[in-house]
Write a protein that holds these residues in place. Structure first.
Motif, PDB file in Angstrom:
ATOM      1  N   UNK A  47     -16.474   2.807  -6.925  1.00  0.00           N
ATOM      2  CA  UNK A  47     -16.337   4.090  -6.232  1.00  0.00           C
ATOM      3  C   UNK A  47     -17.681   4.537  -5.676  1.00  0.00           C
ATOM      4  N   UNK A  48     -18.745   4.363  -6.456  1.00  0.00           N
ATOM      5  CA  UNK A  48     -20.076   4.726  -5.991  1.00  0.00           C
ATOM      6  C   UNK A  48     -20.496   3.851  -4.810  1.00  0.00           C
ATOM      7  N   UNK A  49     -20.160   2.562  -4.856  1.00  0.00           N
ATOM      8  CA  UNK A  49     -20.462   1.654  -3.738  1.00  0.00           C
ATOM      9  C   UNK A  49     -19.751   2.124  -2.472  1.00  0.00           C
ATOM     10  N   UNK A  50     -18.498   2.498  -2.623  1.00  0.00           N
ATOM     11  CA  UNK A  50     -17.723   3.007  -1.493  1.00  0.00           C
ATOM     12  C   UNK A  50     -18.349   4.286  -0.947  1.00  0.00           C
ATOM     13  N   UNK A  80      -8.869  -2.508   6.201  1.00  0.00           N
ATOM     14  CA  UNK A  80      -9.687  -2.620   4.981  1.00  0.00           C
ATOM     15  C   UNK A  80      -8.805  -2.566   3.732  1.00  0.00           C
ATOM     16  N   UNK A  81      -7.756  -1.765   3.793  1.00  0.00           N
ATOM     17  CA  UNK A  81      -6.830  -1.665   2.655  1.00  0.00           C
ATOM     18  C   UNK A  81      -6.101  -2.992   2.465  1.00  0.00           C
ATOM     19  N   UNK A 111     -18.879  -1.250  -0.232  1.00  0.00           N
ATOM     20  CA  UNK A 111     -19.909  -0.661   0.633  1.00  0.00           C
ATOM     21  C   UNK A 111     -19.543  -0.874   2.094  1.00  0.00           C
ATOM     22  N   UNK A 112     -19.184  -2.112   2.446  1.00  0.00           N
ATOM     23  CA  UNK A 112     -18.850  -2.425   3.838  1.00  0.00           C
ATOM     24  C   UNK A 112     -17.652  -1.646   4.332  1.00  0.00           C
ATOM     25  N   UNK A 113     -16.609  -1.586   3.518  1.00  0.00           N
ATOM     26  CA  UNK A 113     -15.423  -0.839   3.922  1.00  0.00           C
ATOM     27  C   UNK A 113     -15.699   0.661   3.932  1.00  0.00           C
ATOM     28  N   UNK A 114     -16.612   1.093   3.059  1.00  0.00           N
ATOM     29  CA  UNK A 114     -17.011   2.504   3.061  1.00  0.00           C
ATOM     30  C   UNK A 114     -17.654   2.897   4.380  1.00  0.00           C
ATOM     31  N   UNK A 115     -18.398   1.968   4.985  1.00  0.00           N
ATOM     32  CA  UNK A 115     -19.005   2.251   6.294  1.00  0.00           C
ATOM     33  C   UNK A 115     -17.934   2.611   7.319  1.00  0.00           C
ATOM     34  N   UNK A 116     -16.821   1.904   7.272  1.00  0.00           N
ATOM     35  CA  UNK A 116     -15.713   2.175   8.197  1.00  0.00           C
ATOM     36  C   UNK A 116     -15.045   3.501   7.861  1.00  0.00           C
ATOM     37  N   UNK A 117     -14.778   3.730   6.592  1.00  0.00           N
ATOM     38  CA  UNK A 117     -14.104   4.972   6.186  1.00  0.00           C
ATOM     39  C   UNK A 117     -14.973   6.202   6.477  1.00  0.00           C
ATOM     40  N   UNK A 118     -16.289   6.045   6.396  1.00  0.00           N
ATOM     41  CA  UNK A 118     -17.181   7.167   6.695  1.00  0.00           C
ATOM     42  C   UNK A 118     -17.013   7.670   8.115  1.00  0.00           C
TER      43      UNK A 118
END
Length: 197
Positions: A47-50, A80-81, A111-118
């Motif tokens: 979760x923190x990575x995301x 991503x999901x 982390x990578x998918x978090x970049x997209x979700x951001x």
């Protein structure tokens, strides 16, 4: 804590639970599907990575350092999901039988998918930002709110999994299969319904 800071924490927290933006909840479901309550450290790391990932692009987008096609991002989020679910299927056998390292490929993908979700979060945040010049504080508070919401969601999922696996004696492999298949099916529908094509 200032009232503005608290307000943006609340905005971030409630945004995660917005059923109009259920794709983020669905991603958290897929991300944590292979873990159980005893793996809480690994899930916290995920979760923190995301959060690290989406905080970066959320900030860059908020300050107009990067620009992107919103339709493309809306397409990539369910991708991503789906990819996370596919990874779960490949890791299902080992996930059902052993502990996971605290840092793994899953964290890098988070982390990578978090970049997209951001980038997906940014449109909502931009519409809410005040004009007081304290954008950094608002951004930080919003991210804290999102993180708290995410932790609550995965905590509830882990607790539900604990009950299913221990009270109802379900097999861990079956539990992973149910969660990942459900998330994959919904994400596939989202992809096919996207108007990018």
């Amino acid at each position: 804590m200032s009232s503005v800071f608290a307000t943006y924490i609340e905005l971030g927290f409630h945004h995660i639970f917005d059923f109009k933006a259920y794709d983020h909840m669905l991603f958290l479901l897929a991300l944590s599907a292979i873990y159980t309550l005893s793996d809480w450290r690994q899930v916290l790391g995920l979760v923190t990575s995301f959060t690290i990932g989406h905080s970066i692009t959320l900030a860059l987008s908020t300050f107009n350092i990067i620009r992107f096609d919103a339709d493309l991002i809306e397409f990539l989020i369910p991708v991503t999901i789906l990819l996370t679910c596919i990874l779960n299927f490949f890791k299902m056998k080992s996930a059902a039988s052993r502990q996971h390292p605290i840092w793994s490929l899953h964290n890098l993908l988070a982390v990578g998918f978090g970049l997209i979700h951001g980038m997906g979060f940014s449109n909502f945040l931009k519409s809410m930002l005040g004009r007081s010049g304290s954008t950094w504080q608002q951004l930080l508070a919003f991210n804290i709110g999102i993180e708290l919401g995410q932790l609550l969601i995965v905590g509830a999922l882990l607790l539900l999994g604990f009950l299913i696996l221990n009270l109802f004696r379900a097999k861990k492999r079956d539990w992973i299969l149910v969660l990942s298949s459900a998330a994959a099916g919904i994400s596939l529908i989202m992809i096919l319904e996207n108007n990018i094509f």
